[in-house]
Design an enzyme around this catalytic site. Structure first.
Site, PDB file in Angstrom:
ATOM      1  N   PHE A 196     -19.183 -18.956 -32.493  1.00 22.33           N
ATOM      2  CA  PHE A 196     -17.895 -18.633 -33.125  1.00 22.33           C
ATOM      3  C   PHE A 196     -17.426 -17.266 -32.613  1.00 22.33           C
ATOM      4  CE2 PHE A 196     -14.752 -18.256 -36.386  1.00 22.33           C
ATOM      5  CZ  PHE A 196     -14.624 -19.502 -36.980  1.00 22.33           C
ATOM      6  N   ALA A 228     -22.340 -17.741 -37.321  1.00 17.56           N
ATOM      7  CA  ALA A 228     -23.315 -16.764 -37.822  1.00 17.56           C
ATOM      8  C   ALA A 228     -24.108 -17.309 -39.006  1.00 17.56           C
ATOM      9  CB  ALA A 228     -22.577 -15.490 -38.224  1.00 17.56           C
ATOM     10  N   PHE A 229     -23.465 -18.131 -39.827  1.00 14.54           N
ATOM     11  CA  PHE A 229     -24.161 -18.710 -40.975  1.00 14.54           C
ATOM     12  C   PHE A 229     -25.373 -19.529 -40.540  1.00 14.54           C
ATOM     13  CE2 PHE A 229     -24.785 -21.818 -44.348  1.00 14.54           C
ATOM     14  CZ  PHE A 229     -24.641 -21.069 -45.502  1.00 14.54           C
ATOM     15  N   VAL A 270     -18.458 -11.898 -37.040  1.00 13.55           N
ATOM     16  CA  VAL A 270     -17.732 -12.416 -38.197  1.00 13.55           C
ATOM     17  C   VAL A 270     -16.551 -11.483 -38.432  1.00 13.55           C
ATOM     18  CG1 VAL A 270     -17.940 -13.345 -40.516  1.00 13.55           C
ATOM     19  CG2 VAL A 270     -19.998 -13.067 -39.126  1.00 13.55           C
ATOM     20  N   SER A 303      -9.861 -13.404 -40.191  1.00  8.01           N
ATOM     21  CA  SER A 303      -9.656 -14.820 -39.939  1.00  8.01           C
ATOM     22  C   SER A 303     -10.534 -15.708 -40.815  1.00  8.01           C
ATOM     23  CB  SER A 303      -9.913 -15.119 -38.463  1.00  8.01           C
ATOM     24  OG  SER A 303     -11.234 -14.783 -38.119  1.00  8.01           O
ATOM     25  N   THR A 304     -11.199 -15.146 -41.803  1.00  8.78           N
ATOM     26  CA  THR A 304     -11.992 -16.018 -42.651  1.00  8.78           C
ATOM     27  C   THR A 304     -12.008 -15.561 -44.098  1.00  8.78           C
ATOM     28  OG1 THR A 304     -14.186 -16.876 -43.141  1.00  8.78           O
ATOM     29  CG2 THR A 304     -14.118 -14.853 -41.850  1.00  8.78           C
ATOM     30  N   HIS A 353     -13.889 -16.765 -46.274  1.00 10.99           N
ATOM     31  CA  HIS A 353     -15.268 -16.785 -46.785  1.00 10.99           C
ATOM     32  C   HIS A 353     -16.175 -15.834 -45.990  1.00 10.99           C
ATOM     33  CE1 HIS A 353     -15.046 -19.752 -43.634  1.00 10.99           C
ATOM     34  NE2 HIS A 353     -16.320 -20.040 -43.687  1.00 10.99           N
ATOM     35  N   PHE A 360     -30.550  -7.068 -35.834  1.00 10.50           N
ATOM     36  CA  PHE A 360     -29.291  -7.631 -36.319  1.00 10.50           C
ATOM     37  C   PHE A 360     -28.134  -7.131 -35.465  1.00 10.50           C
ATOM     38  CE2 PHE A 360     -25.862  -8.033 -39.566  1.00 10.50           C
ATOM     39  CZ  PHE A 360     -25.998  -9.389 -39.802  1.00 10.50           C
ATOM     40  N   ARG A 385     -16.692  -3.115 -30.090  1.00  6.37           N
ATOM     41  CA  ARG A 385     -18.152  -3.044 -30.268  1.00  6.37           C
ATOM     42  C   ARG A 385     -18.902  -3.994 -29.350  1.00  6.37           C
ATOM     43  NH1 ARG A 385     -15.347  -1.627 -34.433  1.00  6.37           N
ATOM     44  NH2 ARG A 385     -16.125  -0.149 -35.973  1.00  6.37           N
TER      45      ARG A 385
END
Ligand code: INI
Length: 156
Positions: A25, A59-60, A84, A88-89, A91, A116, A130
């Protein structure tokens, strides 16, 4: 008088087997994180044949593959990469939160370092900054964190 012992990890990836799990994603950004991570590992002495990259949809979905790679016994350290973007999300908090807590659970439960390198940002521009932009490459930084943590673990 007794002396304090400091345990530190060398930034030497020679001989380390590193598993990277990358979330597709926001792929344009994540591709750059993957390049940052693999380039950093190679520059610090890792062999290309000791690096594996597994792709998941988002990522989930990272933690389950991190866990399987950890359980395989084939890796000395793992790196989670993804992006993420809040804008745009709706959630965002669930995706980012579950991803972070799942990745850290893998580290705690298996004893393997899981670095991470998942960007959790408000805008696409912040993600680009980044991922090889003006704020560096968080994929490369995560790879270094994985190496340093794996090395310090070796000292116990
Ligand atoms: N996954 C991401 O990695 N980044 C996102 O920004 C994102 N958004 O925007 O929703 C995202 N969603 C997908 C999610 O990670 C899972 O792949 C999906 O829910 C299926 O489990």
């Amino acid at each position: 008088m007794s002396e304090i012992t400091h345990h530190t990890g060398r930034l030497d990836a020679a001989g380390l087997r590193v598993g990277i799990v990358a979330a597709r994603f926001n792929e344009a950004v994540v591709d750059r994180l993957v390049s940052g991570a693999t380039d950093t590992l190679l520059r610090h002495g890792a062999l290309a044949s000791d690096i594996a990259v597994a792709w998941v949809p988002g990522a989930f979905d990272l933690p389950v593959v991190l866990r399987r790679m950890a359980d395989s016994g084939r890796y000395d350290a793992l790196v989670a990469l993804g992006a993420v973007v809040r804008g745009s999300t709706p959630h965002f908090d669930y995706v980012a939160g579950e991803c972070a807590s799942g990745a850290s659970a893998v580290a705690r439960e298996t004893g393997l370092p899981v670095a991470f390198g998942v960007l959790t940002v408000d805008t696409w521009e912040q993600a680009v900054e980044r991922a090889g932009g003006k704020l560096g490459n968080k994929g490369g930084e995560a790879a270094l964190a994985a190496v340093e943590t794996a090395r310090v673990l070796e000292s116990f």
